[in-house]
Write a protein that holds these residues in place. Structure first.
Motif, short mmCIF file in Angstrom:
data_model
loop_
_atom_site.label_atom_id
_atom_site.label_comp_id
_atom_site.label_asym_id
_atom_site.label_seq_id
_atom_site.Cartn_x
_atom_site.Cartn_y
_atom_site.Cartn_z
N UNK A 143 -18.83 -7.41 20.93
CA UNK A 143 -19.53 -6.17 20.62
C UNK A 143 -19.61 -5.95 19.11
N UNK A 144 -18.52 -6.25 18.41
CA UNK A 144 -18.51 -6.07 16.96
C UNK A 144 -19.47 -7.04 16.28
N UNK A 145 -19.54 -8.26 16.77
CA UNK A 145 -20.50 -9.23 16.22
C UNK A 145 -21.93 -8.75 16.43
N UNK A 146 -22.19 -8.15 17.57
CA UNK A 146 -23.54 -7.63 17.85
C UNK A 146 -23.89 -6.51 16.87
N UNK A 147 -22.95 -5.61 16.61
CA UNK A 147 -23.18 -4.53 15.63
C UNK A 147 -23.46 -5.11 14.24
N UNK A 148 -22.71 -6.13 13.89
CA UNK A 148 -22.87 -6.76 12.57
C UNK A 148 -24.25 -7.41 12.45
N UNK A 149 -24.66 -8.12 13.50
CA UNK A 149 -25.98 -8.77 13.45
C UNK A 149 -27.12 -7.76 13.37
N UNK A 150 -26.89 -6.56 13.92
CA UNK A 150 -27.92 -5.51 13.88
C UNK A 150 -27.95 -4.80 12.53
N UNK A 151 -27.01 -5.15 11.64
CA UNK A 151 -27.06 -4.60 10.29
C UNK A 151 -26.04 -3.54 9.96
N UNK A 152 -25.09 -3.27 10.86
CA UNK A 152 -24.06 -2.26 10.57
C UNK A 152 -23.14 -2.78 9.46
N UNK A 153 -23.10 -2.06 8.34
CA UNK A 153 -22.26 -2.46 7.22
C UNK A 153 -21.37 -1.30 6.75
N UNK A 154 -21.07 -0.39 7.67
CA UNK A 154 -20.18 0.72 7.34
C UNK A 154 -18.82 0.16 6.90
N UNK A 155 -18.24 0.79 5.89
CA UNK A 155 -17.02 0.26 5.28
C UNK A 155 -15.89 0.09 6.28
N UNK A 156 -15.60 1.13 7.05
CA UNK A 156 -14.50 1.05 8.02
C UNK A 156 -14.76 -0.04 9.06
N UNK A 157 -16.02 -0.12 9.51
CA UNK A 157 -16.38 -1.13 10.50
C UNK A 157 -16.20 -2.54 9.93
N UNK A 158 -16.64 -2.76 8.70
CA UNK A 158 -16.54 -4.09 8.08
C UNK A 158 -15.08 -4.50 7.93
N UNK A 159 -14.23 -3.58 7.51
CA UNK A 159 -12.81 -3.90 7.36
C UNK A 159 -12.20 -4.27 8.71
N UNK A 160 -12.55 -3.54 9.76
CA UNK A 160 -12.04 -3.84 11.08
C UNK A 160 -12.57 -5.18 11.59
N UNK A 161 -13.83 -5.46 11.31
CA UNK A 161 -14.43 -6.73 11.73
C UNK A 161 -13.74 -7.91 11.04
N UNK A 162 -13.48 -7.77 9.75
CA UNK A 162 -12.81 -8.84 9.01
C UNK A 162 -11.43 -9.11 9.60
N UNK A 163 -10.68 -8.03 9.86
CA UNK A 163 -9.34 -8.18 10.43
C UNK A 163 -9.40 -8.82 11.81
N UNK A 164 -10.36 -8.39 12.62
CA UNK A 164 -10.50 -8.94 13.97
C UNK A 164 -10.85 -10.42 13.92
N UNK A 165 -11.76 -10.78 13.02
CA UNK A 165 -12.15 -12.18 12.88
C UNK A 165 -11.00 -13.03 12.32
N UNK A 166 -10.25 -12.43 11.43
CA UNK A 166 -9.10 -13.15 10.87
C UNK A 166 -8.08 -13.45 11.97
N UNK A 167 -7.78 -12.44 12.80
CA UNK A 167 -6.84 -12.64 13.90
C UNK A 167 -7.38 -13.59 14.96
N UNK A 168 -8.71 -13.63 15.07
CA UNK A 168 -9.33 -14.51 16.05
C UNK A 168 -9.43 -15.95 15.55
#
Length: 387
Positions: A143-168
């Motif tokens: 779901x987070x990857x889908x939001x990112x591909x649609x252009x969501x670049x909100x700061x809190x979201x990006x930080x959470x996405x980076x952490x999630x991808x790092x853990x993944x």
């Protein structure tokens, strides 16, 4: 009486069976069958991607997967599978899902797509929380990857996405982090500094230069020794890859980062570089230069260098230097390991009586410390045979 005994036995068997089923119930089906089951039920497959030699994998199987609350949650929400990534179907699945660390915890839908993933040991609470994120249509990685591909670049979201991808460990967290930081006007905020410190891997990057230029600020947040170790490890790992051409770069790096310690740190690097490269002559010279000009009060460092000389150097003059370092190590902190080094050096230099006396002292310390002293006993036996 006999009937009562039978009823008691049946009751005990039932209790034992329930106890065995308190944890996660793992399916034994092949991968295609698991996918078909997931597709028809709409559930996700949880895969414990493990290896037989992985310590954290064994710990999770023993301490986490057997927990009653874990079993209750995972058996309700997932089709569960344990798959050895180095055997059978696991070999192909490891390649398909890019499993590079163990354990990798995968959540996969009936189409075979990864919905969520994480790596490393998870305790009971974290593991249940991970499962809750996996079944969340808004929070899981897919779901987070889908939001990112649609252009969501909100700061809190990006930080959470980076952490999630790092853990993944999906291989994309650095690219997303770079995009995020490139869009930030101020890197000195706490979240940004934490991001740089946690993710930096390349000493040729803008992040490294920023961390170097703002070393004091990073030291205030993370500790002086921790930052020093991180900067050095990053740079030296790259320097070792470049060979001798890196020696002048090392000097420049230390002059810029740690001018007050530059001569000592550069000398230490040269010694370790030549040791790693297997150039014994250059290593011996660099070690003598290092300890002559920068005397050490670290018993471990002195012992380690002295042992290297014992194992690889035959020149009596250089072995005499190593003997001095070993004696100093013992003087600073008398332990089995440095007593053993000292005894070996005495023996190699022909000082049999001192070798015997020191070997005996080492064995006594080993008994106190609970350390295996078989090799020291062999040395002691050799000294006695020469009497």
């Amino acid at each position: 009486m006999r009937l009562l005994l039978i009823l008691c036995l049946l009751s005990w068997v039932g209790t034992a069976t329930n106890a065995q089923q308190t944890g996660i119930k793992f399916e034994k089906s092949n991968w295609e069958t698991l996918l078909d089951e997931a597709e028809s039920s709409g559930e996700l497959i949880f895969v414990d991607a493990y290896t037989t030699w992985c310590g954290p994998c064994i710990m999770m199987s023993r301490d986490v997967f057997t927990d009653e609350s874990v079993g209750r949650f995972y058996n309700q929400h997932f089709i569960n599978a344990k798959i050895d990534m180095e055997a059978g179907e696991g070999i192909q699945l490891s390649r398909k899902y890019k499993v590079e660390a163990f354990p990798t915890l995968l959540f996969i839908n009936g189409k075979g797509d990864v919905v969520h993933r994480a790596t490393g040991y998870q305790d009971i609470d974290d593991f249940i929380a991970l499962g809750k994120v996996a079944i969340s249509p808004d929070q899981n990685l897919k779901a987070m990857n889908a939001r990112y591909r649609k252009g969501d670049r909100a700061e809190d979201f990006m930080l959470q996405l980076i952490l999630t991808k790092y853990n993944a460990m999906d291989g994309e967290h650095l690219a997303v982090a770079e995009e995020y930081l490139d869009g930030q006007e101020d890197w000195s905020t706490l979240p940004n500094m934490q991001l740089i410190y946690g993710l930096i891997v390349d000493p040729d990057s803008k992040w490294f230069e920023y961390m170097l230029s703002n070393r004091n600020a990073f030291e205030t947040l993370f500790g002086k020794e921790q930052v020093a170790a991180k900067l050095q490890n990053l740079f030296l790992e790259k320097a070792f890859e470049k060979g001798k051409d890196a020696l002048t770069e090392v000097d420049a790096f230390y002059e810029k980062a740690y001018p007050e310690l530059a001569p000592k740190l550069s000398a230490n690097f040269r010694m370790n570089y030549y040791r790693t490269a297997g150039d014994l002559e250059a290593f011996a010279k660099a070690a003598v230069d290092y300890l002559d000009n920068h005397p050490s009060d670290d018993p471990n460092e002195l012992n380690n260098i002295a042992w290297e000389f014992f194992e690889s150097i035959t020149d009596k003059k250089l072995l005499g230097k190593a003997l001095q370092w070993a004696e100093r190590s013992v003087q600073l902190d008398k332990q089995y390991y440095n007593q053993d080094t000292l005894a070996n050096l005495y023996y190699k230099l022909g000082k049999r009586l001192k070798a015997e006396k020191t070997a005996l002292a080492a064995i006594e310390l080993a008994k106190i410390e609970g350390v295996d002293y078989a090799v020291t006993q062999e040395l002691l036996d050799k000294t006695k045979k020469r009497k």
